[in-house]
Design an enzyme around this catalytic site. Sequence first.
Site, PDB file in Angstrom:
ATOM      1  CG  ASP A   1       0.850  10.334   0.993  1.00 26.63           C
ATOM      2  OD1 ASP A   1       0.680   9.153   0.625  1.00 26.63           O
ATOM      3  OD2 ASP A   1       1.971  10.823   1.223  1.00 26.63           O
TER       4      ASP A   1
ATOM      5  CG  HIS B   1      -1.180  14.639  -1.522  1.00 28.02           C
ATOM      6  ND1 HIS B   1      -0.150  14.876  -2.423  1.00 28.02           N
ATOM      7  CD2 HIS B   1      -0.597  14.558  -0.295  1.00 28.02           C
ATOM      8  CE1 HIS B   1       0.997  14.943  -1.758  1.00 28.02           C
ATOM      9  NE2 HIS B   1       0.753  14.759  -0.469  1.00 28.02           N
TER      10      HIS B   1
END
Length: 540
Positions: free
Chosen positions: A346, A488
């Site tokens: 992400d 992430h």
Amino acid sequence: MSRMKRFLTSDPPDPFEPRVTGWIWRLVETYRAILVLMILVSLAGCSVVGIVPAVPVEGISTGPGQDIPADESGRYKYLEQSNTQTHQAGTVESVIEYGENSVLGVHYPVFGKEAIDSVTREFVEDIISGFMSEVEDFTAEHADLRAELNVDYETWLVEDRLVSIKFIILVNMPGYAHPEVTVETFVYDLETVQPVFLEDILVEGSLPKLAQLARDDLASNPDYAGYVDLDLFTTGTEPVYDNYRRFLLTQDHFTLLFQKYQVFPGAVGTPSVAIPYGRMEGIIDLPGPDSQAPQDPPNAMDYPRREPPPDIDGNCGPGSAGGHGIGEEAVRQIDPDKPMVALTFDDGPLSSTTGSILDTLKEHDSVATFFVIGNRAHHNAELLKRMVSEGHEIGNHSFNHKRLTTLSPEELQYQIERTQIAVKTVTGVEPLIMRPTYGSYNNQLEQNAGMPMIMWSVDTRDWESRDVESIIQQVMDHVQDGDIILMHDIYVPTAEAVKAVVPELISRGFQLVTVSELLAAKGISLEAGKVYRNGGNLQY
């Protein structure tokens, strides 16, 4: 903003903009000042302190980040103006803020072309937002020891058509040995109002030639002579697009810029190479007068709704989860009877970390799903193109990471559709899945997302630990067949952990696939507005 003083500044038009002279010009300037003051008054909690002109500081150099005390009014003159010399196109706009613990001076060009100006403003807003997040918990011991953000720029114009922008971004905090300095570049064709990427002007197959020119010029510079034998120089100048995506087109040169630590140790700063066009024959091909402007992209509010990805039959290639990919299409085989997991990332892409993750995945012939932030698409275009060409899946993670459950239907649609347009403009591929920001969703989001919503079953909590071993342990201690793993791609520890996680998962017999491939292989059909957590758990 009650603790922050904000100033807005604007230079007169540059030589390439129409001029208004005499009393009309003064009237226009007066109206502009009144308008800005009205806007500032309307900002709740803000103090209106006036319009700050670009004032030269006599007797001293006004380079960014200098240790210059504030004047009697607490202002830093060097921070309140652009201090660069080359402004061949555009009009300067500035954001000046004085807070108790931080100060910032951000200067950027506008060209009166919304397609270009909107990208520039989003880029600047992203920088400011990141800085404010970084200093949120910082307390200055003294007014002259506040954290500082200084963004300046230069522009070059070639044949009244090709404009190049160089941003110099400086962050300085008490305790830093040296300010952090990075550079970014944007190039636009003012006639087509489109960005110009290296791939657009590089003659096919000539990237190795460009890399060799850059290496030769860097090696011949006596300032760099002691560093060209380092591995850093070798890897930082390899003929891969990400190494050469920062470039400028000036009247006489094709200029390459490199980040600090990319090719040399940090003491060297941000090196650059200016190559005369005469040496670039057969390497680049600049847009000519016959280039045509493409059709305008669709309006975000009128953008067509997406259909969920079709079921797969075990044969997967680049872009299979989001349309046809870029470049040659390779076919991968997925065995539905063998265990598989989907790595997801992400908040990217980010050049300093996403590229490393892509390298690791490519080395092990594996793929992942990247839920991207739309306002990062333009200045990370090469990374997005690489994702598609190497078979990864791109998902939608909003345009600037707003909490989607708090937005109006119109604001929500803007966040989703603006990202759809941003990704498709760069890659030709439209995301077919999304991940809600903060993992938060409600009935309104389910009804208006227009795509399947992908959650996760293993959370590495990399955002919290920022620790390589902890990230590895979170994955390897909990992973099961069908898991969707959350990470992430904006953290260096995550990129380092991936180097261990990927081969270890493979050694345990897992296939690494995209989210859409995983769910299809498990016999799960994707539906817009539904929430999916792993290959065996569907939550409505």
